[in-house]
Design an enzyme around this catalytic site. Structure first.
Site, PDB file in Angstrom:
ATOM      1  N   ASP A 102      12.831  47.593 -30.240  1.00  0.00           N
ATOM      2  CA  ASP A 102      11.583  48.311 -29.959  1.00  0.00           C
ATOM      3  C   ASP A 102      11.061  49.049 -31.194  1.00  0.00           C
ATOM      4  O   ASP A 102       9.918  48.867 -31.598  1.00  0.00           O
ATOM      5  CB  ASP A 102      11.840  49.375 -28.878  1.00  0.00           C
ATOM      6  CG  ASP A 102      11.461  48.893 -27.487  1.00  0.00           C
ATOM      7  OD1 ASP A 102      10.527  48.096 -27.381  1.00  0.00           O
ATOM      8  OD2 ASP A 102      12.105  49.336 -26.519  1.00  0.00           O
ATOM      9  N   GLU A 125       3.904  52.153 -27.673  1.00  0.00           N
ATOM     10  CA  GLU A 125       4.748  52.669 -26.595  1.00  0.00           C
ATOM     11  C   GLU A 125       5.790  53.671 -27.115  1.00  0.00           C
ATOM     12  O   GLU A 125       6.098  54.651 -26.446  1.00  0.00           O
ATOM     13  CB  GLU A 125       5.471  51.516 -25.874  1.00  0.00           C
ATOM     14  CG  GLU A 125       6.319  52.034 -24.716  1.00  0.00           C
ATOM     15  CD  GLU A 125       7.073  50.959 -23.961  1.00  0.00           C
ATOM     16  OE1 GLU A 125       7.055  49.787 -24.373  1.00  0.00           O
ATOM     17  OE2 GLU A 125       7.699  51.312 -22.942  1.00  0.00           O
ATOM     18  N   ASP A 190       2.841  47.052 -27.465  1.00  0.00           N
ATOM     19  CA  ASP A 190       4.124  47.090 -26.766  1.00  0.00           C
ATOM     20  C   ASP A 190       5.095  46.256 -27.597  1.00  0.00           C
ATOM     21  O   ASP A 190       5.059  45.025 -27.578  1.00  0.00           O
ATOM     22  CB  ASP A 190       3.982  46.503 -25.353  1.00  0.00           C
ATOM     23  CG  ASP A 190       5.179  46.833 -24.478  1.00  0.00           C
ATOM     24  OD1 ASP A 190       6.254  47.131 -25.045  1.00  0.00           O
ATOM     25  OD2 ASP A 190       5.041  46.792 -23.242  1.00  0.00           O
ATOM     26  N   ILE A 192       8.354  45.678 -27.530  1.00  0.00           N
ATOM     27  CA  ILE A 192       9.095  44.749 -26.655  1.00  0.00           C
ATOM     28  C   ILE A 192       8.688  45.072 -25.228  1.00  0.00           C
ATOM     29  O   ILE A 192       8.985  46.147 -24.705  1.00  0.00           O
ATOM     30  CB  ILE A 192      10.636  44.873 -26.793  1.00  0.00           C
ATOM     31  CG1 ILE A 192      11.091  44.417 -28.175  1.00  0.00           C
ATOM     32  CG2 ILE A 192      11.319  44.029 -25.701  1.00  0.00           C
ATOM     33  CD1 ILE A 192      12.601  44.428 -28.370  1.00  0.00           C
ATOM     34  N   ASP A 193       7.969  44.153 -24.620  1.00  0.00           N
ATOM     35  CA  ASP A 193       7.616  44.296 -23.211  1.00  0.00           C
ATOM     36  C   ASP A 193       8.614  43.457 -22.426  1.00  0.00           C
ATOM     37  O   ASP A 193       8.964  42.345 -22.839  1.00  0.00           O
ATOM     38  CB  ASP A 193       6.188  43.786 -22.983  1.00  0.00           C
ATOM     39  CG  ASP A 193       5.762  43.951 -21.535  1.00  0.00           C
ATOM     40  OD1 ASP A 193       6.097  44.998 -20.936  1.00  0.00           O
ATOM     41  OD2 ASP A 193       5.097  43.045 -21.005  1.00  0.00           O
ATOM     42  N   THR A 195      11.749  44.958 -21.356  1.00  0.00           N
ATOM     43  CA  THR A 195      13.056  45.354 -21.916  1.00  0.00           C
ATOM     44  C   THR A 195      14.195  44.888 -21.005  1.00  0.00           C
ATOM     45  O   THR A 195      15.253  44.501 -21.487  1.00  0.00           O
ATOM     46  CB  THR A 195      13.130  46.884 -22.093  1.00  0.00           C
ATOM     47  OG1 THR A 195      12.599  47.503 -20.934  1.00  0.00           O
ATOM     48  CG2 THR A 195      12.308  47.340 -23.270  1.00  0.00           C
ATOM     49  N   ASP A 351       1.000  47.585 -21.561  1.00  0.00           N
ATOM     50  CA  ASP A 351       1.608  46.565 -20.686  1.00  0.00           C
ATOM     51  C   ASP A 351       0.600  45.505 -20.251  1.00  0.00           C
ATOM     52  O   ASP A 351       0.986  44.509 -19.616  1.00  0.00           O
ATOM     53  CB  ASP A 351       2.197  47.225 -19.428  1.00  0.00           C
ATOM     54  CG  ASP A 351       3.574  47.841 -19.687  1.00  0.00           C
ATOM     55  OD1 ASP A 351       4.279  47.348 -20.574  1.00  0.00           O
ATOM     56  OD2 ASP A 351       3.920  48.819 -18.999  1.00  0.00           O
TER      57      ASP A 351
END
Ligand code: A3P
Ligand code: MG
Ligand code: MG
Ligand code: MG
Length: 409
Positions: A102, A125, A190, A192-193, A195, A351
């Site tokens: 992230d 994020e 984002d 890493i969407d 997770t 998101d």
């Protein structure tokens, strides 16, 4: 009787004056034209930066290119973490691998935005305060980030090359702190969407969208574990089995009014792209749902009731992350439902921003459960919306009617 005019009469001298003034007007026009032409050719030389302030000139081509390249570079980092560290950690309840991915991906992408569009705002994020307090974690992320580069040196340079230091990495992560809002150019990131999908060894996505005056104009999504083949069968755990496999890894992008595309992810320059679109569905009963995996993120019982109401019997494709938007945008599934578990949960703009433009440009609609378009002008969350419903243009009214009936709206 009127006498004929002579050459030296007053009317003849006014003729001369008229000719003279026409000459002056003509030469002024010629001068103005040549200045305009020179300015135009100078502008076209400067077009990439000019277009970022005047989108109508070139409709966000530079933004799309930088977004795609930055997402592609960040995917090199997330995949490295995914294969080296993440697999199998869920059972040990160790969340650090996804934290590393992230922060690292956020640093790399913000660096690329800062280098190319220094005046834009960014809603990211993640924020670095916890990282500043954890020196070991920060050092580990820096060791990884400093070595990530695209194989093509020119492309890497376009994104700003390597970051100079660990401290600058922390500062850059914190530049994703914009409050968002209705005015100006705001990137929603984002890193890493999904997770949970990442930790499970399944689907996740690196997502970047550009919002201008509250509306999403550009989106890029990297899905390292989605199959390149649009028709491959997919589910929550598809795709991650083999490191370096060319069968997986897709980069999606869209610009308002210019359509949606996909291309395989690469390690260097962008691979050739193709245009994508949603699947035409004649009979809604033949549609396929694309849903999340996490029961806490969307009400699966309500989703099932909507499917039943629409006569849909095919099992849903279950995927974490904005890979759901990507899948329906390329016809691997048709309808994405995210019905709220808790009515007061506010969806985050990062998101949905990239997925929203991708699906709209692929021939679909993205709304909330009431059928209203997602409103990206309210700050860091979609405060004006509840839930998400996305489907091909021709089906959206039917889907919304079924959602309203099931949720008794
Ligand atoms: N109660 C909730 N309802 C809806 N979404 C939620 C949620 N709690 C967390 N999320 C969001 O759901 C995202 C993942 O969605 P999905 O279930 O479609 O994979 C998470 O993104 P991150 O994984 O980036 O944190 C997180 O922001
Ligand atoms: Mg997310
Ligand atoms: Mg995330
Ligand atoms: Mg999160």
């Amino acid at each position: 009787m009127i006498s004929p005019s002579r050459p030296d009469s007053p009317s003849s001298s006014s003729n001369w004056l008229r000719v003279l003034s026409r000459l002056v007007i003509c030469s002024t026009l010629i001068l103005a034209l040549s200045v305009a032409l020179k300015t135009r050719s100078r502008l076209s030389l400067l077009l990439p930066s000019f277009s970022s302030q005047h989108p109508a000139v070139m409709s966000y081509q530079q933004e799309r290119y930088i977004a795609e390249l930055a997402v592609q570079r960040a995917c090199l980092l997330t995949q490295k973490v995914f294969f080296e560290k993440a697999k199998g950690t869920v059972s040990k309840d160790d969340k650090s691998p996804v934290t590393i991915g992230d922060f690292g991906a956020q640093a790399l992408i913000i660096q690329a935005i800062r280098k190319n569009f220094p005046n834009d705002e960014i809603v990211g994020e993640e924020e670095a305060s916890s990282l500043r307090a954890d020196k070991d974690l920060s050092a580990e992320i820096w060791r990884l980030v400093k070595d990530i580069k695209l194989e093509d040196a020119e492309s890497d340079k376009v994104l700003g090359g390597p970051l100079p230091s660990e401290e600058s990495m922390l500062d850059i992560i914190d530049q994703g702190n914009s409050a968002g809002g209705p005015k100006g150019r705001i990137w929603a990131l984002d890193p890493i969407d999904g997770t949970k999908g990442f930790l499970r060894g399944g689907q996740y996505a690196v997502c970047l969208g550009l919002i201008v005056d509250g509306d999403v104009k550009v989106g890029a999504i990297g899905t390292p574990n989605l199959p390149v083949d649009d028709n491959a069968t997919i589910n929550a755990s598809t795709g991650a089995q083999q490191e370096g496999s060319s069968a997986n890894g897709v980069l999606f992008s869209a610009v308002e009014g210019e359509g949606a595309t996909s291309r395989p992810l690469s390690n260097g320059t962008l691979a050739p792209s193709k245009s994508i679109s949603m699947r035409p569905v004649g009979n809604i009963a033949e549609a396929v749902f694309c849903e999340g995996v996490e029961a806490a993120h969307s009400a699966q019982g309500d989703n099932a009731a909507v499917a039943e109401r629409l006569g849909i019997t095919a099992p849903s494709v279950r995927l974490d992350s904005q890979a759901k938007y990507c899948s329906i945008a390329r016809g691997a599934g048709d309808i994405y439902l995210r019905l709220p578990v808790k009515k007061d949960y506010q969806e985050k703009i990062w998101d949905h921003a990239a997925g929203d433009i991708l699906v709209r440009e692929a021939g679909g609609q993205v709304t909330d459960i009431y059928g209203n378009r997602l409103d990206f002008s309210k700050g860091r969350t979609l405060a004006a919306n509840t839930g998400v419903v996305a489907s091909p243009n021709a089906l959206q009214d039917q889907v919304i009617a079924a959602v309203k009936a099931v949720l008794k709206l």
